[in-house]
Motif scaffolding. Structure first.
Motif, PDB file in Angstrom:
ATOM      1  N   THR A  36       0.867  -1.174   0.000  1.00 15.89           N
ATOM      2  CA  THR A  36       0.000   0.000   0.000  1.00 15.89           C
ATOM      3  C   THR A  36       0.905   1.226   0.000  1.00 15.89           C
ATOM      4  O   THR A  36       1.900   1.267   0.721  1.00 15.89           O
ATOM      5  N   GLY A  37       0.542   2.218  -0.800  1.00 19.89           N
ATOM      6  CA  GLY A  37       1.368   3.423  -0.912  1.00 19.89           C
ATOM      7  C   GLY A  37       0.863   4.568  -0.059  1.00 19.89           C
ATOM      8  O   GLY A  37      -0.342   4.739   0.134  1.00 19.89           O
ATOM      9  N   PHE A  38       1.807   5.353   0.447  1.00 18.90           N
ATOM     10  CA  PHE A  38       1.492   6.544   1.244  1.00 18.90           C
ATOM     11  C   PHE A  38       2.358   7.694   0.722  1.00 18.90           C
ATOM     12  O   PHE A  38       3.578   7.674   0.902  1.00 18.90           O
ATOM     13  N   ASP A  39       1.746   8.672   0.075  1.00 17.43           N
ATOM     14  CA  ASP A  39       2.521   9.810  -0.413  1.00 17.43           C
ATOM     15  C   ASP A  39       2.757  10.801   0.728  1.00 17.43           C
ATOM     16  O   ASP A  39       1.802  11.217   1.393  1.00 17.43           O
ATOM     17  N   PRO A  40       4.005  11.189   0.966  1.00 23.19           N
ATOM     18  CA  PRO A  40       4.340  12.066   2.095  1.00 23.19           C
ATOM     19  C   PRO A  40       4.071  13.541   1.806  1.00 23.19           C
ATOM     20  O   PRO A  40       4.970  14.375   1.784  1.00 23.19           O
ATOM     21  N   THR A  41       2.801  13.864   1.573  1.00 14.25           N
ATOM     22  CA  THR A  41       2.419  15.261   1.339  1.00 14.25           C
ATOM     23  C   THR A  41       2.218  16.013   2.657  1.00 14.25           C
ATOM     24  O   THR A  41       2.016  17.223   2.652  1.00 14.25           O
ATOM     25  N   ALA A  42       2.235  15.277   3.771  1.00 11.69           N
ATOM     26  CA  ALA A  42       2.185  15.874   5.112  1.00 11.69           C
ATOM     27  C   ALA A  42       3.070  15.023   6.016  1.00 11.69           C
ATOM     28  O   ALA A  42       3.476  13.930   5.636  1.00 11.69           O
ATOM     29  N   ASP A  43       3.343  15.517   7.226  1.00 17.25           N
ATOM     30  CA  ASP A  43       4.252  14.791   8.119  1.00 17.25           C
ATOM     31  C   ASP A  43       3.516  13.864   9.076  1.00 17.25           C
ATOM     32  O   ASP A  43       4.098  13.361  10.032  1.00 17.25           O
ATOM     33  N   SER A  44       2.224  13.628   8.819  1.00 25.34           N
ATOM     34  CA  SER A  44       1.456  12.729   9.674  1.00 25.34           C
ATOM     35  C   SER A  44       0.354  12.061   8.870  1.00 25.34           C
ATOM     36  O   SER A  44      -0.183  12.636   7.921  1.00 25.34           O
ATOM     37  N   LEU A  45       0.016  10.839   9.265  1.00 21.26           N
ATOM     38  CA  LEU A  45      -1.189  10.187   8.769  1.00 21.26           C
ATOM     39  C   LEU A  45      -2.393  10.894   9.380  1.00 21.26           C
ATOM     40  O   LEU A  45      -2.298  11.533  10.431  1.00 21.26           O
ATOM     41  N   HIS A  46      -3.562  10.764   8.722  1.00 25.60           N
ATOM     42  CA  HIS A  46      -4.788  11.263   9.319  1.00 25.60           C
ATOM     43  C   HIS A  46      -5.814  10.138   9.383  1.00 25.60           C
ATOM     44  O   HIS A  46      -5.534   8.999   8.979  1.00 25.60           O
ATOM     45  N   LEU A  47      -6.991  10.437   9.899  1.00 27.34           N
ATOM     46  CA  LEU A  47      -7.989   9.410  10.140  1.00 27.34           C
ATOM     47  C   LEU A  47      -8.320   8.620   8.879  1.00 27.34           C
ATOM     48  O   LEU A  47      -8.496   7.406   8.920  1.00 27.34           O
ATOM     49  N   GLY A  48      -8.419   9.309   7.735  1.00 27.21           N
ATOM     50  CA  GLY A  48      -8.733   8.624   6.488  1.00 27.21           C
ATOM     51  C   GLY A  48      -7.718   7.564   6.108  1.00 27.21           C
ATOM     52  O   GLY A  48      -8.067   6.514   5.561  1.00 27.21           O
ATOM     53  N   HIS A  49      -6.421   7.827   6.399  1.00 25.30           N
ATOM     54  CA  HIS A  49      -5.371   6.845   6.107  1.00 25.30           C
ATOM     55  C   HIS A  49      -5.540   5.569   6.921  1.00 25.30           C
ATOM     56  O   HIS A  49      -5.031   4.517   6.543  1.00 25.30           O
TER      57      HIS A  49
END
Length: 407
Positions: A36-49
């Motif tokens: 599963t991919g996670f693009d680092p457009t912010a420095d934290s995951l959020h609830l949707g992730h």
């Protein structure tokens, strides 16, 4: 052990699959490496992730190997999926910092030790690509006509789609090919907005490697109105406790719509499904018990049991005279500020409850601000030391956000 595919179906995660029966059979007979991919457009995951994280946790618990792919390379281009305009470009330095932060967060929930699972940054192979070789070897497998029918591109045609973004599908597809070669990765998972990219990646693996590759997508976390869950008037519900304190996360879930309780319990907790259905069927005031369990269970997964207990106690303290309020977000301020008096709008902005005095003014006019349980209707109100009770003042923004000021 239960087939992971059956678990995901039972809990309502799965939206679309490339080959349903083949995927189920594959997950039954072997330990499958998936990503599963996670693009680092912010420095934290959020609830949707966290729907993605929960799927990966279910899969790993069933004996499969997760690859958490951090998109340090793809983030330099920007994913057009679900966006009405081009993403803001981040500096490489910011992307690298965000990537490291996401890796550390994800590693709290998954075993990514290099044997049971992996945390990898696609910058490893994307940054050094020779563009001409890439277009010759990879680009030849893509039909522009077919790409333009993909939802992620179709929705952007009126406002304009940059050639930069048009490359994103090729790059994400190449990730699947690279992971297949390096780790024998056979399955890509992602949110429903990634369907076109996932189909493209599985197709590329088959074309280049002449081997089977699969994809599936899962539901996006939404409210009863169909909006993405996890957004508030002040922004996203972040996993980072410095961005969203555990109490605020708890309160957000404690206050979701009644109609969302069963689905959210299934997606965001590990409670058995018979218990999820029982809680989801509660009605009237009883449904609040289900919401409290949801808020506690999810906060426990994200922040640990100790923080979940603190958040729970803080929430109950709001409705109990003389209870411990120490875990509600608070700020210590100099008493002299209130001897002179400070405007409520200025105070709310200083505390970070609002981003500007204009936002604070709108909230007051709409009846969305209370001080010590008294609704404020005058946006010119001054807060003085006389407003404090035993050196404490409670401001409530909307129904869910509380902040205590101490002097």
């Amino acid at each position: 052990m239960k087939n992971a595919y059956d678990t995901l179906v039972e809990r309502g995660f799965i939206e679309q699959t490339t080959h349903e029966e083949e995927i189920r059979e594959l997950l039954e007979k072997e330990s499958v490496t998936f990503y599963t991919g996670f693009d680092p457009t912010a420095d934290s995951l959020h609830l949707g992730h966290f729907v993605q994280i929960m799927v990966m946790m279910h899969m790993q618990q069933a004996g499969h190997k997760p690859v958490a792919l951090i998109g340090g390379g793809t983030a330099m281009v920007g994913d057009p999926s679900g966006k009405t305009e081009m993403r803001k470009m981040l500096t490489e330095e910011d992307i690298d910092k965000n990537a490291e932060s996401l890796k550390n967060q994800i590693s709290k929930y998954l075993d990514l030790d290099g044997e049971k699972g992996y945390a990898i940054n696609n910058k490893e192979w994307l940054k050094g690509l020779n563009y001409i070789d890439f277009i010759r070897d990879i680009g030849k497998h893509f039909s522009v006509n077919r790409m333009l029918t993909a939802e992620c591109f179709k929705s952007r045609m009126e406002k304009g789609l940059s050639f930069l973004e048009f490359n994103y599908m090729l790059m994400q597809s190449y990730d699947f090919l690279e992971l297949h070669k390096r780790y024998n990765c056979k399955l890509e998972l992602g949110g429903n907005d990634q369907w076109s990219n996932i189909l493209s990646g599985a197709d590329l693996v088959r074309r280049v490697e002449s081997e089977s590759a699969y994809g599936l997508t899962f539901k996006l976390l939404t409210t009863s109105e169909g909006k993405k869950m996890g957004k508030t008037e002040s922004g996203a519900i972040w996993v980072d406790p410095n961005k969203t304190p555990p109490f605020e996360m708890y309160q957000y879930l404690r206050n979701i719509d009644d109609t969302n309780v069963e689905n959210t319990l299934a997606l965001l907790t590990f409670l058995p499904m018979d218990e999820v259905k029982r809680l989801g069927s509660l009605e009237g005031a009883e449904i609040n018990k289900a919401k409290e369990i949801l808020a506690f269970e999810f906060t426990k997964i994200v922040h640990g049991e100790e923080e979940a207990i603190k958040a729970q106690k803080a929430a109950k303290a709001l409705f109990s005279d003389g209870a411990d309020m120490s875990n509600i977000p608070s700020t210590d301020m100099d008493k002299s500020i209130f001897e002179k008096g400070i405007g409520l709008l200025d105070l709310m902005t200083d505390l970070g409850l609002t981003s500007s005095n204009g936002e604070a003014r709108r909230l007051v006019k709409q009846g969305g601000v209370s001080v010590n349980d008294e609704k404020i209707t005058d946006f010119k109100k001054e807060i003085t030391s006389d407003d404090f009770e035993d050196g404490k003042l409670m401001i409530r923004k909307g129904k869910k956000k509380y902040h205590q000021v101490k002097i």
